[in-house]
Scaffold this motif. Sequence first.
Motif, short mmCIF file in Angstrom:
data_model
loop_
_atom_site.label_atom_id
_atom_site.label_comp_id
_atom_site.label_asym_id
_atom_site.label_seq_id
_atom_site.Cartn_x
_atom_site.Cartn_y
_atom_site.Cartn_z
N ALA A 1 0.86 -1.19 0.00
CA ALA A 1 0.00 0.00 0.00
C ALA A 1 0.89 1.23 0.00
N ALA A 2 0.32 2.38 -0.35
CA ALA A 2 1.09 3.62 -0.34
C ALA A 2 1.49 3.95 1.10
N ALA A 3 2.78 4.28 1.29
CA ALA A 3 3.28 4.58 2.63
C ALA A 3 4.48 5.51 2.51
N ARG A 4 4.69 6.30 3.56
CA ARG A 4 5.84 7.20 3.64
C ARG A 4 6.85 6.61 4.62
N LEU A 5 8.09 6.52 4.19
CA LEU A 5 9.17 6.07 5.07
C LEU A 5 9.55 7.25 5.96
N ASP A 6 9.23 7.15 7.26
CA ASP A 6 9.47 8.25 8.19
C ASP A 6 10.88 8.24 8.78
N SER A 7 11.36 7.05 9.11
CA SER A 7 12.69 6.94 9.71
C SER A 7 13.20 5.52 9.57
N VAL A 8 14.50 5.37 9.75
CA VAL A 8 15.13 4.06 9.70
C VAL A 8 16.12 3.95 10.86
N ASP A 9 16.35 2.74 11.30
CA ASP A 9 17.32 2.47 12.36
C ASP A 9 18.12 1.24 11.96
N PHE A 10 19.44 1.29 12.15
CA PHE A 10 20.31 0.18 11.82
C PHE A 10 21.24 -0.08 12.99
N ASP A 11 21.58 -1.36 13.20
CA ASP A 11 22.51 -1.71 14.26
C ASP A 11 23.22 -3.00 13.89
N LEU A 12 24.43 -3.17 14.38
CA LEU A 12 25.21 -4.38 14.20
C LEU A 12 25.69 -4.88 15.55
N ALA A 13 25.75 -6.19 15.72
CA ALA A 13 26.30 -6.77 16.93
C ALA A 13 27.83 -6.72 16.90
N ALA A 14 28.41 -6.83 15.69
CA ALA A 14 29.87 -6.79 15.54
C ALA A 14 30.21 -6.35 14.13
N GLY A 15 31.42 -5.81 13.96
CA GLY A 15 31.90 -5.44 12.64
C GLY A 15 31.33 -4.13 12.14
N ASN A 16 31.38 -3.96 10.82
CA ASN A 16 30.80 -2.77 10.19
C ASN A 16 30.48 -3.06 8.74
N LEU A 17 29.68 -2.21 8.14
CA LEU A 17 29.30 -2.32 6.75
C LEU A 17 28.71 -0.99 6.30
N SER A 18 28.52 -0.85 5.01
CA SER A 18 27.83 0.31 4.44
C SER A 18 26.54 -0.18 3.80
N LEU A 19 25.56 0.68 3.77
CA LEU A 19 24.32 0.28 3.12
C LEU A 19 23.68 1.46 2.41
#
Length: 150
Positions: free
Chosen positions: A70-88
């Motif tokens: 359905a139509a929706a607006r992305l208001d916010s995002v949250d990201f977390d890692l237990a270990a390491g790192n990455l880009s997205l």
Amino acid sequence: MTKFSELATTSVLGDTDLIALTQGGQSRAMTGQSLKTAIPINLAGQKAAVSYFEPNPGGGEVTLVFKMPAAARLDSVDFDLAAGNLSLAVRKNGVDLSGLNAVAVTTAGQAPALGTGNDNDFAAGDKLSVALSAVTAAEGLEASFNFTRL
């Protein structure tokens, strides 16, 4: 299992229909009821969140894709890692969203601000994807996408 590519644009997703979510060449299933609960179909203004967890994000680029029910607006995002790192990069129909095109994710967690390009409104059928890259010893990727039904 029904793949999104097999659904007509006018198809109604049944509560027990299984939808394939593909990541790194592996498919996982989500029921139609789960997806409709995550992003309510009938209630404009309703808040909803879609979460994603990958215990061991692979090297190279990995993309998770699903079509918006359905139509929706992305208001916010949250990201977390237990270990390491990455880009997205968070994408709509394969195009990076403003402000979400090079998010460096670490164990400190990130809640990047959305850009001002107003490209965070999704129509029914639009594809939301997350492309992972520069993965270094990453474990326990958590991603949450917070929407408002339009």
